[in-house]
Design a protein around this motif. Structure first.
Motif, mmCIF file in Angstrom:
data_model
loop_
_atom_site.group_PDB
_atom_site.id
_atom_site.type_symbol
_atom_site.label_atom_id
_atom_site.label_comp_id
_atom_site.label_asym_id
_atom_site.label_seq_id
_atom_site.Cartn_x
_atom_site.Cartn_y
_atom_site.Cartn_z
ATOM 1 N N ILE A 8 42.103 -30.960 8.770
ATOM 2 C CA ILE A 8 41.174 -32.071 8.571
ATOM 3 C C ILE A 8 39.952 -31.538 7.850
ATOM 4 O O ILE A 8 39.442 -30.469 8.179
ATOM 5 N N ALA A 9 39.484 -32.284 6.872
ATOM 6 C CA ALA A 9 38.281 -31.892 6.153
ATOM 7 C C ALA A 9 37.467 -33.136 5.822
ATOM 8 O O ALA A 9 38.016 -34.232 5.647
ATOM 9 N N TYR A 10 36.142 -32.956 5.728
ATOM 10 C CA TYR A 10 35.230 -34.058 5.449
ATOM 11 C C TYR A 10 34.306 -33.706 4.300
ATOM 12 O O TYR A 10 33.981 -32.537 4.076
ATOM 13 N N GLY A 11 33.876 -34.730 3.589
ATOM 14 C CA GLY A 11 32.831 -34.534 2.616
ATOM 15 C C GLY A 11 31.515 -34.221 3.308
ATOM 16 O O GLY A 11 31.267 -34.630 4.442
ATOM 17 N N ASP A 12 30.657 -33.485 2.613
ATOM 18 C CA ASP A 12 29.404 -33.037 3.223
ATOM 19 C C ASP A 12 28.525 -34.194 3.696
ATOM 20 O O ASP A 12 27.810 -34.073 4.691
ATOM 21 N N SER A 13 28.571 -35.305 3.007
ATOM 22 C CA SER A 13 27.699 -36.418 3.324
ATOM 23 C C SER A 13 28.121 -37.200 4.562
ATOM 24 O O SER A 13 27.337 -37.994 5.083
ATOM 25 N N VAL A 14 29.345 -36.978 5.057
ATOM 26 C CA VAL A 14 29.837 -37.773 6.183
ATOM 27 C C VAL A 14 30.229 -36.938 7.393
ATOM 28 O O VAL A 14 30.471 -37.504 8.470
ATOM 29 N N LYS A 15 30.320 -35.634 7.241
ATOM 30 C CA LYS A 15 30.738 -34.806 8.377
ATOM 31 C C LYS A 15 29.744 -34.956 9.525
ATOM 32 O O LYS A 15 28.547 -35.111 9.324
ATOM 33 N N ASP A 16 30.256 -34.902 10.746
ATOM 34 C CA ASP A 16 29.521 -35.087 11.989
ATOM 35 C C ASP A 16 29.207 -36.553 12.271
ATOM 36 O O ASP A 16 28.646 -36.871 13.324
ATOM 37 N N ARG A 17 29.574 -37.443 11.359
ATOM 38 C CA ARG A 17 29.391 -38.872 11.586
ATOM 39 C C ARG A 17 30.701 -39.645 11.541
ATOM 40 O O ARG A 17 30.868 -40.631 12.259
ATOM 41 N N PHE A 18 31.625 -39.217 10.684
ATOM 42 C CA PHE A 18 32.901 -39.898 10.520
ATOM 43 C C PHE A 18 34.019 -39.082 11.159
ATOM 44 O O PHE A 18 33.951 -37.852 11.225
ATOM 45 N N THR A 19 35.073 -39.774 11.600
ATOM 46 C CA THR A 19 36.245 -39.118 12.164
ATOM 47 C C THR A 19 37.502 -39.736 11.572
ATOM 48 O O THR A 19 37.710 -40.947 11.677
ATOM 49 N N ILE A 20 38.338 -38.898 10.966
ATOM 50 C CA ILE A 20 39.603 -39.360 10.419
ATOM 51 C C ILE A 20 40.718 -39.063 11.416
ATOM 52 O O ILE A 20 40.711 -38.034 12.089
ATOM 53 N N SER A 21 41.678 -39.973 11.530
ATOM 54 C CA SER A 21 42.815 -39.782 12.413
ATOM 55 C C SER A 21 43.995 -40.578 11.871
ATOM 56 O O SER A 21 43.841 -41.392 10.956
ATOM 57 N N ARG A 22 45.178 -40.338 12.433
ATOM 58 C CA ARG A 22 46.353 -41.079 11.997
ATOM 59 C C ARG A 22 47.321 -41.241 13.144
ATOM 60 O O ARG A 22 47.370 -40.421 14.064
ATOM 61 N N ASP A 23 48.101 -42.297 13.093
ATOM 62 C CA ASP A 23 49.155 -42.570 14.052
ATOM 63 C C ASP A 23 50.435 -42.702 13.245
ATOM 64 O O ASP A 23 50.701 -43.757 12.666
ATOM 65 N N ASN A 24 51.212 -41.637 13.202
ATOM 66 C CA ASN A 24 52.405 -41.633 12.361
ATOM 67 C C ASN A 24 53.466 -42.615 12.845
ATOM 68 O O ASN A 24 54.238 -43.141 12.043
ATOM 69 N N ALA A 25 53.526 -42.860 14.144
ATOM 70 C CA ALA A 25 54.480 -43.829 14.671
ATOM 71 C C ALA A 25 54.192 -45.231 14.163
ATOM 72 O O ALA A 25 55.091 -46.055 14.046
#
Length: 121
Positions: free
Chosen positions: A58-75
């Motif tokens: 997982i990686a974030y752009g500098d402007s959004v890290k610590d504020r945004f969270t990416i996740s996924r549900d493959n099912a």
């Protein structure tokens, strides 16, 4: 071909939160990465966040890290972006993409139509 459809955009006040979703449909998906990009009016599209199939990268752009969270549900073939502590500068059209995984938009084969996020001051 694979189709990606974003949802969950809207208008919120600064400091608020919003959760975006990206639903994939069509042929069975392989173990591909997925990412979020955004584009503000008059500006180039920029990287927001990326996640691989197993969520071990997982990686974030500098402007959004610590504020945004990416996740996924493959099912569910669904990608998410939880956005907290939103700022007016987060205002943009947010796009999901499948491919990569990479921080470069050129690495992605499939794109959604985008969903508008507007943050007022």
């Amino acid at each position: 071909q694979v189709q990606l459809v974003e949802s969950g955009g809207g208008m919120v006040q600064a400091g608020g939160s919003l959760r975006l979703s990206c639903a994939a449909s069509g042929p069975s998906f392989g173990r591909t990465g997925m990412a979020w990009f955004r584009q503000a009016p008059g500006k180039e599209r920029e990287f927001v966040a990326v996640i691989n199939w197993s969520a071990t990268y997982i990686a974030y752009g500098d402007s959004v890290k610590d504020r945004f969270t990416i996740s996924r549900d493959n099912a569910k073939n669904t990608l998410y972006l939880q956005m907290n502590s939103l700022k007016p500068e987060d205002t943009a059209v947010y796009y999901c993409a499948a491919g990569g995984p990479s921080q470069s938009q050129r690495a992605y084969d499939y794109w959604g139509q985008g969903t508008q996020v507007t943050v007022s001051s």
